[in-house]
Design a protein around this motif. Structure first.
Motif, mmCIF file in Angstrom:
data_model
loop_
_atom_site.group_PDB
_atom_site.id
_atom_site.type_symbol
_atom_site.label_atom_id
_atom_site.label_comp_id
_atom_site.label_asym_id
_atom_site.label_seq_id
_atom_site.Cartn_x
_atom_site.Cartn_y
_atom_site.Cartn_z
ATOM 1 N N GLY A 177 6.329 15.299 8.109
ATOM 2 C CA GLY A 177 6.258 14.248 7.110
ATOM 3 C C GLY A 177 4.925 14.150 6.401
ATOM 4 N N VAL A 191 3.076 15.242 3.379
ATOM 5 C CA VAL A 191 3.470 15.884 2.128
ATOM 6 C C VAL A 191 2.353 16.798 1.652
ATOM 7 C CG1 VAL A 191 4.322 15.530 -0.165
ATOM 8 C CG2 VAL A 191 4.656 13.798 1.545
ATOM 9 N N LEU A 199 1.666 19.248 -1.520
ATOM 10 C CA LEU A 199 2.121 19.818 -2.790
ATOM 11 C C LEU A 199 1.211 20.966 -3.195
ATOM 12 C CD1 LEU A 199 2.960 16.547 -4.692
ATOM 13 C CD2 LEU A 199 4.497 18.046 -3.492
ATOM 14 N N VAL A 244 -5.317 9.185 5.280
ATOM 15 C CA VAL A 244 -4.600 9.021 4.025
ATOM 16 C C VAL A 244 -3.133 9.269 4.278
ATOM 17 C CG1 VAL A 244 -4.362 10.021 1.777
ATOM 18 C CG2 VAL A 244 -6.586 9.861 2.783
ATOM 19 N N GLY A 275 1.088 9.401 2.820
ATOM 20 C CA GLY A 275 2.087 9.493 1.767
ATOM 21 C C GLY A 275 1.560 9.958 0.421
ATOM 22 N N PRO A 276 1.645 9.090 -0.588
ATOM 23 C CA PRO A 276 1.326 9.500 -1.949
ATOM 24 C C PRO A 276 -0.098 10.019 -2.103
ATOM 25 C CG PRO A 276 1.557 7.122 -1.792
ATOM 26 C CD PRO A 276 2.098 7.699 -0.534
ATOM 27 N N TYR A 277 -1.032 9.371 -1.419
ATOM 28 C CA TYR A 277 -2.425 9.801 -1.562
ATOM 29 C C TYR A 277 -2.598 11.233 -1.083
ATOM 30 C CZ TYR A 277 -3.615 4.845 -2.065
ATOM 31 O OH TYR A 277 -3.713 3.561 -2.487
ATOM 32 N N GLY A 315 -0.290 13.542 -0.958
ATOM 33 C CA GLY A 315 0.349 14.437 -1.919
ATOM 34 C C GLY A 315 -0.574 14.759 -3.075
ATOM 35 N N LEU A 316 -1.235 13.737 -3.604
ATOM 36 C CA LEU A 316 -2.160 13.940 -4.715
ATOM 37 C C LEU A 316 -3.296 14.853 -4.305
ATOM 38 C CD1 LEU A 316 -2.601 10.333 -5.950
ATOM 39 C CD2 LEU A 316 -1.178 12.135 -6.789
ATOM 40 N N PHE A 317 -3.839 14.550 -3.146
ATOM 41 C CA PHE A 317 -4.990 15.303 -2.651
ATOM 42 C C PHE A 317 -4.645 16.779 -2.527
ATOM 43 C CE2 PHE A 317 -7.438 16.781 1.025
ATOM 44 C CZ PHE A 317 -8.705 16.577 0.511
ATOM 45 N N LEU A 373 -2.227 18.340 -3.938
ATOM 46 C CA LEU A 373 -1.868 18.917 -5.239
ATOM 47 C C LEU A 373 -3.111 19.401 -5.972
ATOM 48 C CD1 LEU A 373 0.253 19.291 -7.559
ATOM 49 C CD2 LEU A 373 -0.398 17.052 -8.318
ATOM 50 N N VAL A 413 4.578 6.852 -7.048
ATOM 51 C CA VAL A 413 3.413 7.595 -7.508
ATOM 52 C C VAL A 413 3.921 8.624 -8.489
ATOM 53 C CG1 VAL A 413 1.567 9.117 -6.853
ATOM 54 C CG2 VAL A 413 2.184 7.249 -5.398
ATOM 55 N N LEU A 465 3.671 11.551 -10.522
ATOM 56 C CA LEU A 465 2.903 12.760 -10.827
ATOM 57 C C LEU A 465 3.262 13.293 -12.208
ATOM 58 C CD1 LEU A 465 3.060 14.622 -7.444
ATOM 59 C CD2 LEU A 465 1.150 13.407 -8.380
ATOM 60 N N GLU A 508 9.373 8.455 -0.015
ATOM 61 C CA GLU A 508 8.084 8.916 -0.520
ATOM 62 C C GLU A 508 8.062 10.417 -0.821
ATOM 63 O OE1 GLU A 508 4.973 7.804 2.118
ATOM 64 O OE2 GLU A 508 4.703 5.919 1.073
ATOM 65 N N VAL A 509 8.537 11.205 0.159
ATOM 66 C CA VAL A 509 8.503 12.662 -0.008
ATOM 67 C C VAL A 509 9.318 13.063 -1.229
ATOM 68 C CG1 VAL A 509 9.111 14.848 1.052
ATOM 69 C CG2 VAL A 509 8.205 13.023 2.454
ATOM 70 N N LEU A 526 7.592 12.203 -4.553
ATOM 71 C CA LEU A 526 6.526 13.145 -4.927
ATOM 72 C C LEU A 526 7.120 14.457 -5.423
ATOM 73 C CD1 LEU A 526 3.945 12.551 -2.086
ATOM 74 C CD2 LEU A 526 3.614 12.177 -4.498
ATOM 75 N N ILE A 572 -7.213 5.977 -7.357
ATOM 76 C CA ILE A 572 -7.563 5.970 -5.942
ATOM 77 C C ILE A 572 -8.877 5.221 -5.736
ATOM 78 C CG2 ILE A 572 -8.388 7.476 -4.107
ATOM 79 C CD1 ILE A 572 -6.096 9.330 -4.908
ATOM 80 N N MET A 602 -12.768 11.561 -5.750
ATOM 81 C CA MET A 602 -11.535 11.175 -5.083
ATOM 82 C C MET A 602 -11.631 11.418 -3.584
ATOM 83 S SD MET A 602 -7.903 12.225 -6.505
ATOM 84 C CE MET A 602 -7.195 13.508 -5.548
ATOM 85 N N LEU A 661 -11.453 8.735 -0.647
ATOM 86 C CA LEU A 661 -10.384 8.833 0.346
ATOM 87 C C LEU A 661 -10.950 8.827 1.753
ATOM 88 C CD1 LEU A 661 -7.875 11.412 -1.091
ATOM 89 C CD2 LEU A 661 -7.529 9.018 -0.745
ATOM 90 N N PRO A 702 -9.901 4.626 2.167
ATOM 91 C CA PRO A 702 -8.658 5.218 1.636
ATOM 92 C C PRO A 702 -7.854 4.299 0.731
ATOM 93 C CG PRO A 702 -8.811 5.475 3.999
ATOM 94 C CD PRO A 702 -9.944 4.616 3.612
#
Lengths: 471, 299
Positions: free
Chosen positions: A88, A90, A92, A203, A205-207, A209-211, A213, B36, B38, B93-94, B97, B236, B279, B283, B287
């Motif tokens: 789980g 994520v 990207l 961090v 979920g979404p954070y 994923g962004l990271f 990516l 979120v 993207l 969530e998954v 994204l 963020i 960022m 983080l 965070p």
């Protein structure tokens, strides 16, 4: 006296032998305790290649690269699936792992070895030493079992002795450079995966994923940055060393089939390894993190350790796939290998097969590659051209797969392989067969069941009689 | 040295205004729908390309009319994309994204197919003039865009705080179930927020592409990624879902990017690295960002 000792010795020997045999057989059973369907699928792939390989007129040199590509993508997809579908977390940005292996290997090849094909043993041993040191650090970080740590230390000592010996005796054996640079790339990639996993501890979920990516794209911009041209050659790419060095005059079909079986072997090893991890205790812990991290923490699970472990394993196999791509499939590595499209690949492959199953991405990778490398450019594109649509192939293909992934995620998240496997499981259930099958089949089943019951009943009766006799 | 610092301050401020508009749409959508997005950068790019299509490629409208049409058209596109793709998997969530990144790839490839992979010139409705401000050359367009974006920001902030829809947005972001019980039609509200966020993205995209803030009057298919990175760094930094945070964060990020661009040799190519460093630092230190979670959607 002596006889007694002899007999005792024989006894102890026998027990040792039996123990070792048992241990050996359990080891074998453990290694091959993969789902028969996965095994069957891999065997099918192996068999499939034989006709293609050995009949050059069938177009082996044309079709084999498709299967090589598919095997590589299957490894990448399976590693992504372990991280995302099972833990789980994520990601990207699997393109980072896909591209970094080739870059590390290529830079070492060019800067350290100056494009020499072969390498002397002492250098190799030095390098293995470095890799083992990294491994020991990792093991301490991740917290391996004590026995494993001792094993690593033993290997370390052996390597140190080997280095001293080889320096004393001199260099007498030579091996291809790639056999050294690729393990280093694997080690560095695993380390990088751990570094990327570090933010994942805080961090979610979404954070995350962004990271993930952003990172490969940032590395890509660094690679194409003009001041680093001397190291990375920007868009021209780096030449990577060959893993398999063929004798001069080897025909193309032989080369391709060797490459095919090489990648297939590695796919087999990594698929089995990932599957073993996924169904082991560790894998169950991964799934618990996916389901409810807080509950896992409350149960006393060291979530930090398992997240890092998941990242490290996934990164290792991702780098392996990347190394295969940039060493075997292509002899070069380009900045585009770090691009967004390669981060998108494991997503397509996994959703085609089914998320959270390790066999899904393998099936998905073969479907994707056959579509992408064969069916779409040969059959779909001419139709488009005939219709007067003059779009570039690469973009059209990406568009089609993007639409497919969106549809799969929304309408059919189980994927192809998982649906088929679930159907097979349904069919395999006797209850279902009774419900669905024809009447005769039902009758037969019923009789069989009654017969079984009668047998059990009679056995029970016999036991009771015996008891009565005893009393 | 002073010249360079002035350059950083002025350019950073101008770009910060544009970024804050972009980040505002992102943070609104996250605050209300917990999505979120993207694909926000791609919607930003779609805004630019629809303007190009309406003003030059397919229709030759008056630039201002084309701009207005493009903004509304992009808003509608955003709604369509939201309803067809993101709405069915809301809460996962998954999947969110994966879907949004897939949308981004889809839109990029669609743009290449429709408009080609070469840079295309845009018509500047304001004309290109330059003036000197404290020894730094500033284009008229970018100054206008800055003031426009700041005023838009204030309008949106006022809207979120005072109007009924804005109040219901804040209510949904605080507690979805309670808001539903109080009679807020959440689905309709989400559609509205998607429309607003896509519109804001289109306006930001137009400003970014037309002026010397970003692409000097050109549009390219890869122009979605750098703004997306920086807007995510902003969001963020400020905390996902916080309007005030995104406003402050946009200036921090734009100043840091200008510092990299001015002081690092050939730093233009690695501007997004600065955003990433910011960022990652945030983080690791904090965070949830500086305004995240505790106070959501306040001003």
């Amino acid at each position: 006296m002596t006889l007694l000792i002899k007999s005792k010795l024989a006894d102890s020997l026998r027990t040792v032998k039996s123990y070792s045999v048992r241990a050996y057989s359990s080891f074998i059973a453990n290694v091959f305790d993969v789902p028969p369907r996965l095994l069957a699928f891999l065997c099918f792939l192996t068999l499939l290649a034989i006709p293609i390989c050995w009949f050059n007129s069938f177009g082996g040199t044309r079709y084999l690269p498709i299967f090589i590509h598919a095997s590589i993508l299957a490894i990448l997809g399976a590693s992504w699936d372990l991280l995302v579908g099972r833990t789980g977390q994520v990601s990207l940005g699997h393109a980072l792992f896909f591209g970094i292996g080739g870059y590390v290997s290529g830079i070492l090849y060019e800067q350290l070895y100056g494009f020499s094909y072969y390498l002397t043993t002492s250098v190799l041993l030095m390098v293995v030493l470095v890799a083992v040191v990294i491994g020991v650090i990792l093991s301490v970080l991740v917290g391996l079992r004590r026995s494993m740590r001792i094993l690593l230390m033993v290997v370390l000592v052996a390597v140190v002795i080997g280095v001293i010996l080889s320096v004393l005796v001199g260099s007498w054996i030579t091996i291809p450079v790639a056999w050294v640079t690729v393990p280093i790339a694997l080690a560095i990639g695993t380390l990088l995966a751990l570094l990327i996993g570090l933010p994942a501890l805080r961090v979610k979920g979404p954070y995350l994923g962004l990271f993930t990516l952003c990172i490969p794209l940032i590395v890509q911009s660094l690679v194409t940055w003009p001041p680093l041209y001397w190291l990375t050659h920007a868009d021209f790419g780096i030449v990577t060393p060959q893993i398999i060095i063929y004798p001069l005059g080897t025909s193309l079909i032989i080369r391709k089939s060797v490459e095919y079986y090489f990648t297939l072997t590695l796919l087999f090893i990594s698929a089995v390894a990932i599957y073993k991890v996924a169904i082991s205790k560790t894998g169950i812990v991964f799934v618990s993190i996916l389901d409810n991290e807080l509950a896992a923490k409350a149960c006393g699970i060291n979530v930090t350790k398992y997240k890092l472990l998941s990242f490290a394993i996934s990164g290792l196999f991702g780098v392996l796939a990347g190394c295969l791509y940039s060493h075997v499939y292509l002899p070069k590595v380009y900045p585009t290998d770090l691009g967004l499209t390669n981060s998108f690949l494991p997503i397509i492959v996994t959703y085609l097969g089914g998320l959270g199953t390790i066999y899904g991405p393998i099936v998905g990778a073969y479907i994707y590659t056959i579509l992408d490398d064969y069916a779409l450019p040969n059959h779909f594109l001419p139709i488009l051209r005939m219709m007067g649509v003059n779009t570039p192939y690469y973009e059209t293909k990406n568009l089609i797969f993007a639409v497919i992934v969106i549809l799969l995620v929304i309408k059919w998240p189980r994927g192809i392989a998982r649906t088929i496997v679930d159907k097979l499981d349904d069919l395999a259930k006797p209850r279902d067969i009774e419900e669905r099958g024809p009447r005769i089949w039902k009758k037969y089943k019923k009789e069989q069941k009654e017969g079984r019951l009668r047998k059990i009943f009679s056995r029970f009766k016999k036991k009771q009689e015996e008891k009565e006799v005893k009393t | 040295m002073i010249d360079e610092i002035l350059k950083i301050l002025i350019w950073g401020t101008l770009i910060g205004g544009c970024y804050s508009l972009l980040a505002l749409g992102l943070t609104l959508l996250y605050g209300v729908a917990r999505v979120v997005n993207l694909a926000h950068g791609s919607i930003f790019m779609l805004g630019v390309f629809t303007y190009y299509a309406f003003s030059f490629r397919y229709l030759t409208l008056d630039p201002w009319l084309a701009l207005a049409t493009a903004i509304i058209f992009t808003g509608l596109l955003g709604v369509i994309l939201y309803r067809t793709t993101i709405h069915p998997i809301l809460g996962d969530e998954v999947a969110t994204l994966v879907i949004t990144i897939t949308l981004a790839i889809l839109i990029q490839n669609l743009v290449v197919i429709l408009f080609g992979s070469a840079k295309v010139p845009l018509i500047n409705p304001m004309g290109e003039k330059f003036f000197n401000f404290l020894g730094v050359t500033v284009s008229f367009t970018s100054a206008v865009s800055f003031f426009l974006s700041i005023s838009l920001l204030f309008v949106v902030a006022l809207f979120v705080n005072k109007s009924k829809i804005g109040k219901s947005m804040r209510a949904v972001s605080q507690d979805r179930e309670a808001a539903m019980l109080m009679g807020v039609n959440v689905n309709r509200l989400l559609v509205f927020v998607a429309f607003l966020s896509a519109m804001l993205a289109a306006i930001a995209g137009f400003m970014y592409a037309i002026s010397s803030l970003g692409y000097f009057g050109y549009a390219v298919y890869y122009m979605w990624f750098a703004p997306l990175t920086s807007s995510f760094a902003i969001v963020i930094l400020g905390g996902l879902g916080s309007v005030k945070g995104s406003f402050l964060g946009s200036f921090v990020v734009s100043y840091s990017q200008q510092i990299v661009a001015v002081f690092v040799p050939q730093g233009g190519g690695i501007i997004s690295l600065a955003a990433l460093v910011v960022m990652v630092a945030i983080l690791l230190i904090r965070p949830k960002g500086f305004f995240g979670k505790r106070v959501e959607m306040e001003e």
